[in-house]
Design a protein around this motif. Sequence first.
Motif, short mmCIF file in Angstrom:
data_model
loop_
_atom_site.label_atom_id
_atom_site.label_comp_id
_atom_site.label_asym_id
_atom_site.label_seq_id
_atom_site.Cartn_x
_atom_site.Cartn_y
_atom_site.Cartn_z
N GLU A 192 0.82 -1.06 0.09
CA GLU A 192 -0.04 0.02 0.11
C GLU A 192 0.85 1.19 0.10
OE1 GLU A 192 -3.02 0.36 2.85
OE2 GLU A 192 -3.68 -1.67 2.71
N PRO A 193 0.49 2.25 -0.71
CA PRO A 193 1.51 3.41 -0.75
C PRO A 193 1.28 4.18 0.57
CG PRO A 193 -0.56 3.78 -2.02
CD PRO A 193 -0.69 2.37 -1.71
N ARG A 194 2.30 4.99 0.93
CA ARG A 194 2.42 5.85 2.20
C ARG A 194 1.64 6.89 1.75
NH1 ARG A 194 3.26 6.28 7.39
NH2 ARG A 194 5.18 4.82 7.44
N ILE A 195 0.71 7.35 2.59
CA ILE A 195 0.04 8.53 2.39
C ILE A 195 0.45 9.74 3.35
CG2 ILE A 195 -2.28 9.33 2.33
CD1 ILE A 195 -3.46 6.78 1.76
N TYR A 196 0.76 10.78 2.82
CA TYR A 196 1.27 11.80 3.62
C TYR A 196 0.23 12.91 3.49
CZ TYR A 196 5.79 9.65 3.23
OH TYR A 196 6.79 8.75 3.23
N GLY A 197 0.13 13.59 4.44
CA GLY A 197 -0.75 15.17 4.50
C GLY A 197 0.31 16.08 3.54
N TRP A 198 -0.38 17.45 3.54
CA TRP A 198 -0.03 18.48 2.63
C TRP A 198 0.99 19.21 3.31
CZ3 TRP A 198 -0.56 23.59 3.27
CH2 TRP A 198 -1.57 24.00 4.23
N VAL A 199 1.11 18.83 4.61
CA VAL A 199 2.25 19.65 5.58
C VAL A 199 2.89 18.40 6.36
CG1 VAL A 199 2.76 21.21 7.09
CG2 VAL A 199 1.12 21.88 5.37
N GLU A 200 4.02 18.30 6.57
CA GLU A 200 4.74 17.19 7.22
C GLU A 200 6.01 17.82 7.97
OE1 GLU A 200 3.75 14.43 7.80
OE2 GLU A 200 2.35 14.01 6.54
N ASN A 201 6.44 17.32 9.22
CA ASN A 201 7.49 17.53 9.78
C ASN A 201 8.71 16.95 9.17
OD1 ASN A 201 6.61 19.25 12.03
ND2 ASN A 201 5.62 17.65 12.81
N GLY A 202 9.87 17.66 9.22
CA GLY A 202 10.85 16.96 8.63
C GLY A 202 12.45 17.37 9.33
#
Length: 169
Positions: free
Chosen positions: A24-34
């Motif tokens: 399953e693909p990883r789903i990210y939000g439109w803003v993430e911490n890095g």
Amino acid sequence: MHRLLKILPLAALLGAPSLPASAEPRIYGWVENGLLLPENLPVKAKLDTGAQTSSLDAKDLRRFERDGEPWVRFTVEVKEQGKNRRVTFERKVVRDVKVRGAGGAERRPVVLMSICIGERRYDEQFSLNNRSKMIYPVLIGRRTLEQMGVVDVSRTYTVQPSCAGDALR
């Protein structure tokens, strides 16, 4: 899961990299911490499908030569635990990009940077620009997004940076 079923056909139409049937693909939000590596500088990153190249808020840009090659020194400032933290970086310029805007065209240096998002480190090109008028100091463009997964614009902060090795000292 229902939302994923809506997103996957759209991702396939838009040319997302194919995945094994069991993955399953990883789903990210439109803003993430890095984390900018190896300095471990925490940043908030906007995942922007409208941008080709990633961009970093860089202040005090100073171009110079090292061993006959173009380099740039710049400062990144972030708020960390309520305090401003400034870190100076030096990177080799891999190319310059010409950006056209309302104020005319300008040339920006592009450097290689490492960023940790979730459990993965990405070594990518970032154009350097004063983004102080923007909310997010880092913009992740399509060149990086195509390696990451799907962006769900209804979500934010879905992962915390936890890269192994030099990401955590």
